[in-house]
Motif scaffolding. Structure first.
Motif: not given
Length: 119
Positions: A23-25, A27-29, A31-32
């Motif tokens: 889930h964190r990965q 979210i980061e993708r 956002k990027q």
């Protein structure tokens, strides 16, 4: 994860940790990829499902459109292929014959039983 055994605490902890990392990965993708287009909303990555209009307002998408619209207007591909399953002619004929035979039987049964005839 034996479906026939109760879930063990260590298995649950393992999968919760794994899902947290994934889930964190994710979210980061997002956002990027979306950058400043994303709305500042605490519910954005809650796991909720958004309608097209909501996703647009949240900055998750750039616009609304059908797959055909995107193919023609965005990608420039004019010739689209319809992959919908179509019944073959024999199946269509048999279905029509079956419906006709069923209707005829219902009419015949109604007449012999003295019931009103359905049309």
């Amino acid at each position: 994860l034996d479906p026939f055994q109760p879930l063990k605490a260590e298995e649950r902890a393992f999968w919760e940790a794994s899902l947290g990392v994934i889930h964190r990965q994710f979210i980061e993708r997002v956002k990027q990829g979306r950058g400043d287009r994303l709305a500042d909303d605490e519910q954005l990555f809650s796991g909720l499902i958004w309608s097209g209009e909501q996703a647009l307002a949240l900055g998750l998408i750039d616009g609304l459109g059908s797959p055909g619209h995107v193919a023609r207007e965005v990608i420039g591909f004019e010739e689209l292929v319809n992959y919908s399953v179509q019944p073959n002619p024999l199946d269509r004929l048999l279905k029509q014959l079956g419906a006709s035979a069923g209707a005829a039987m219902a009419r015949q049964l109604s007449m012999t039983a003295g019931l009103p005839v359905l049309r």
